[in-house]
Scaffold this active site. Sequence first.
Site, short mmCIF file in Angstrom:
data_model
loop_
_atom_site.label_atom_id
_atom_site.label_comp_id
_atom_site.label_asym_id
_atom_site.label_seq_id
_atom_site.Cartn_x
_atom_site.Cartn_y
_atom_site.Cartn_z
N ASP A 44 0.83 -1.20 0.00
CA ASP A 44 0.00 0.00 0.00
C ASP A 44 0.87 1.25 0.00
OD1 ASP A 44 -2.65 1.15 0.10
OD2 ASP A 44 -2.19 1.77 2.14
N ASP A 71 -9.26 -0.70 2.38
CA ASP A 71 -9.01 -0.37 3.78
C ASP A 71 -10.03 -1.06 4.69
OD1 ASP A 71 -6.92 1.31 3.00
OD2 ASP A 71 -8.28 2.99 2.70
#
Length: 465
Positions: A200, A394
Site C-alpha cells: 500500500d 481499507d
Amino acid sequence: MDTLRSISSELVRSSQLRWTLFSVIANMSLTLSIWIGVYNMEVNSELSKTYFLDPSFEQTTGNLLLDGFINGVGTILVLGCVSFIMLAFVLFDFRRIVKAWLTLSCLLILFGVSAQTLHDMFSQVFDQDDNNQYYMTIVLIVVPTVVYGFGGIYAFFSNSSLILHQIFVVTNCSLISVFYLRVFPSKTTWFVLWIVLFWDLFAVLAPMGPLKKVQEKASDYSKCVLNLIMFSANEKRLTAGSNQEETNEGEESTIRRTVKQTIEYYTKREAQDDEFYQKIRQRRAAINPDSVPTEHSPLVEAEPSPIELKEKNSTEELSDDESDTSETSSGSSNLSSSDSSTTVSTSDISTAEECDQKEWDDLVSNSLPNNDKRPATAADALNDGEVLRLGFGDFVFYSLLIGQAAASGCPFAVISAALGILFGLVVTLTVFSTEESTTPALPLPVICGTFCYFSSMFFWEQLYG
C-alpha cells in the site's frame, strides 16, 4: 500532548471523521457476526488447499511460518499483477475495459458472494434432505440475493442517497473480508496483512505506484467511478436533519469561496478588457481621427468597477493582424451597439453579506468561465479536500485483522485490536492527512491493531495462563 489535543479537537469538530469511524466499526462488527455466527471461524479447507500451503494439507513445506510467508507473498504478487494490468488499461485509455472490470467486480459481490453466504447460512438451518425445506432454502437464497443485488445496483450505479451507498460499501466489504478469512489458512492472514502494508505504501506514494499513476489519469473518468472503489463521508449529506447549523455553515463557506473566485476572475478580465478597448481606440484613431473617443464615449468608463459582466460581441474576435478597413468598421459598429446593451455591474459587492442569495446565484451561474461548468471528474472529487474518503480495501483489511484476532478465542484481544485500528485511523486522518496529497490509510491502523492484539494476548496469557 499538543498532538493528542489536536486529535481530540478534530474528532469533536469533524462529523465526517466520526461517521467514518462508525462505519469502520459497523464493518468490523458485521464481519464478526458472519464469521462467527455463520462459519464458526472455520476455514474452508477444500478451497484453501487448492491455492495455499499449510501443514494440514498435502502441499506444505513442513514449516507453518514458512508456509504462511509463501502464501502471503504469492497473494501480494497476484494483487500486484492485477493492479499493474489495471494500470496498463488506464494509461492506454481502455476506459470501457476499466469500467467493465469494476462493474463486473461489483456485480460479482452483489449477487455471487452474497448468494454463497446466504446458502451457507440457510443450509445449516434447514434440512437439505427434506424437499420442502430444500425448496424453502432456495427461496430464502434467491429472493434476498435479488433484492440485495438490485439494491446495490441502484446504490452504486445511480445518483442514490449517500447513506445507501455507505451501507452497501460496509456490507460488501464485510462479505469480501469473510471470504478471505474462509480461504486463507490460519497464519497466512498475518503475513498477508503485513506484506500488503508495504504494498500500500508503494502503490500510493511511489512515483511508479499503480494508485499514484491512476490518480494522474483520474481526470479522464467521471466522478461516478469512485462509487465503485471508495467510501465517501460527505458531511453535507451526512448531517441532513441532524446538524443543520453545521450544514448551513458549510454552504455559506462554499458561497464565500465561489464569490472570491468570481471577484478574482473578473478583476483579471477587466484588465484584459481595458487592453482590448485600447486597441480599438487606436484602430479608430488610425482610420478616422475624428472618431477618437472623448470622456463621454461609451468606451470610457466613468467609474472603474472591479467586477462587470459584459455581453460578448463579435469585436472580441478582432486581432492585431486584421488590417481590412471594412472589418475594422464592422468591429467598431458592433462594439458601439454592444455598449448600448444592458450591463450588469456588481462593483459595489465584495462579500456575500452585501447581496441576497439569488443575486449571487445569478452571478456565479452566468459569469463563471465555461471550464468551470464542465462535468465533475474523478480528479475533481479526489482533489476536494473537504470530503473524507477511504478505499474499499481499507475496510476489507481492517475487518480481516479483526476476524483473524477473533480466531484466537480471546474477546479482550479482539477489542484491543479494534481499538488499535481505530486509533491508527484517527491519527492517519488527522495528523498525517493533507489536502495536497493522498495518505495511505492502511499501514498505521494495521500496525497499531496488530501491536494491540499481540500485546493483549501476551498479558492475557500471563494473567490467565
